[in-house]
Design an enzyme around this catalytic site. Sequence first.
Site, PDB file in Angstrom:
ATOM      1  N   ASP A   1       0.858  -1.176   0.000  1.00 35.36           N
ATOM      2  CA  ASP A   1       0.000   0.000   0.000  1.00 35.36           C
ATOM      3  C   ASP A   1       0.898   1.230   0.000  1.00 35.36           C
ATOM      4  OD1 ASP A   1      -2.921   1.061   0.554  1.00 35.36           O
ATOM      5  OD2 ASP A   1      -1.546   2.241   1.807  1.00 35.36           O
ATOM      6  N   ILE A   2       0.614   2.201  -0.832  1.00 32.02           N
ATOM      7  CA  ILE A   2       1.408   3.435  -0.906  1.00 32.02           C
ATOM      8  C   ILE A   2       1.038   4.301   0.302  1.00 32.02           C
ATOM      9  CG2 ILE A   2       1.931   5.469  -2.301  1.00 32.02           C
ATOM     10  CD1 ILE A   2       1.100   3.879  -4.755  1.00 32.02           C
TER      11      ILE A   2
ATOM     12  N   GLU B   1      -4.826   2.312  -4.087  1.00 35.62           N
ATOM     13  CA  GLU B   1      -3.376   2.384  -4.050  1.00 35.62           C
ATOM     14  C   GLU B   1      -2.760   1.095  -3.540  1.00 35.62           C
ATOM     15  OE1 GLU B   1      -4.811   4.134  -0.127  1.00 35.62           O
ATOM     16  OE2 GLU B   1      -5.452   4.032  -2.207  1.00 35.62           O
TER      17      GLU B   1
END
Length: 650
Positions: A522-523, A566
């Site tokens: 996950d960003i 994301e």
Amino acid sequence: MPQPLARFAGPLLPVFGTAAVTALLWAGTAPAALFGIALAQWAAASGRTKTAQGFSALVFIALLPGFFSYVTPEALISTGQWLAAVSAVAPEAALTQVRPPLLATLALMLLALIPLLRQRARLGAPLLLAGAGLLVAAQLACRLWPLPIAPLLAPGFGVWLAPLAGLTLSQLLLARARWQGKPRLNRALVPASALLCAALVLWQYQYRHVETRLHDATRQEGDVLAGRLADDVHRQLDAMRRFAHAWQLLHTSPSARQWRRQAARLYDDDFRYLVNIAFIHPDSRIIHVYPHSRLNTSVRGQHLFAAQPQSRPVIEAALSGRGQTSTGIIELLQGGPGIIYYLPMRDADDTLTGAAAMVISLPLLADTLFDALRPDRALWTWHGPRRVLARFGSPSRPGPWRHRYRLDLSGQTLEIVQRPLRDYLLARRSRLPAITLTIGLVLAYLLYMVLYTLRRLGEQNVAFQRSNAQLQEEIDERRRLQQAVEWLAHHDELTGLANRRRFLEQVDSLRDAPPLSLVLCDIDHFKRVNDQLGHLTGDEYLKAVAGIGQAVMAEYGGFFARYGGEEFIGCLPGAHHARACHAADTLRQRLFQRALRQADGSRVSLSAGVVTYRGGRFDLPHMMQAADDALYRAKRQGRNRTESAAPLAE
């Protein structure tokens, strides 16, 4: 025409028209055919197709007998049989009176066929009209450049040529709108018309040859007869000269017995035109006459100077020994016109004893000539000075030719006129020109149909190929769209990675080959990127993460997918937990080294959770939940790090 009258006359047109055409047939085929075609064209222009076809069929059927009389082989139906058939139907009519000339018959039949074909180009109607026009032009050419002799069968249409040309032009105006805009029409019409022109030229040559040859043949027949008769008279005169010279063996004038015996040898049944052979005394008295018929006996003893004073100079010349003489055409003492030849006679002492007279009856001479003739072939007339001496043959339906012959009878010239009868000439005339022209018309029509059909098939083939190409393009486009739809169903449109659905299908297919590790990424703080830098920048960062993740997972023998938003997820088949953690750290570090910046200048980082399936019961939702929990721990512990879930085992 007023509308009420049109409504009334329209249904009655076929009845009135048929009655009119039938009535005109009694006056002649030509006016009936012209009127019927005019009615057919009027009906076609008014939209009454069935009525037009009915009139055309009536005209066509009426012209068929005459057409067949031109082209039927002589061995099948002779001209004599056609003449007999015409005489049976119309005793006072000739064959040439109940049928138009050949060119006109063909032109009328072609014009009648056009409405029957509904003016359709694909059925050859344009060529039929072109053929009618060429036939009209040929008739005009025959009028401008006629034969050097009067034609037996006039090829032109006479007074009906102008109406025929008008009907041809009106048919062109009527059908031109239907034939415009068809390029294949000219490509088929021009070669076929050229072939028809060649057939017309060949017909013209044969027509002139046949007419001239028949004219010369009939003239030659008369030459033979006249020459044979002249030779016959000359032979008789030669025999008469020998007869006259034979008396030079005597010392006295011939006695009646001697004259009878010698004249009997000269007089022969082959010379039936001889009235008598007479001995003329120097005082012009008729002494001996042979044969002893009643008429000949009655003239014996007469003085020719008194009985035939107009011939006295001729008689005196012979009696004075000046040589052979002959009278002109005179009235014989026995009655009837004739010619008398006088030959001097001398005895053994060369003393003039009188003259021998050979009396020729012209009516009997004409009978000798006419015996070899048939009365149904020609009308023969024998002309003397200012009068007709004899006639032979039928005067009905004479032909157009007059053959004149000069008959030289040793100083006397007579004229014989032969006029062959038309029916006899028609029976001898060759049908080859008509057959040639008909075959040319048929071949031209077949050529037109072949070329038109080939052009039409070619255009249809091109249109088919064009449609096929368009259809193939549409199929390819549909295939591309289908592939795009299928690709979109399993991939993320932005990053090009497999989507969540595709990823789960791939992972599920590997359940039977542990170990299997999942890396859920996950960003960090990605919402700030979208909010502060914009969604376009956020999309670029997602693409960058996708590229880095796909490269790292490929290095470790796995694959990468976008899980949603994301979040990304990687799968490492056959990788133990430590290797999976190392792969996750490698991914995190490479992204950090990429130096993607937040709005405040800090680098974009990534958090990851790793879970490994070692065997036993495979529970993919449980694995995903474990990986998500590990990711959540990485987020709580400060982000930009990797956390591991407890290994999943039996």
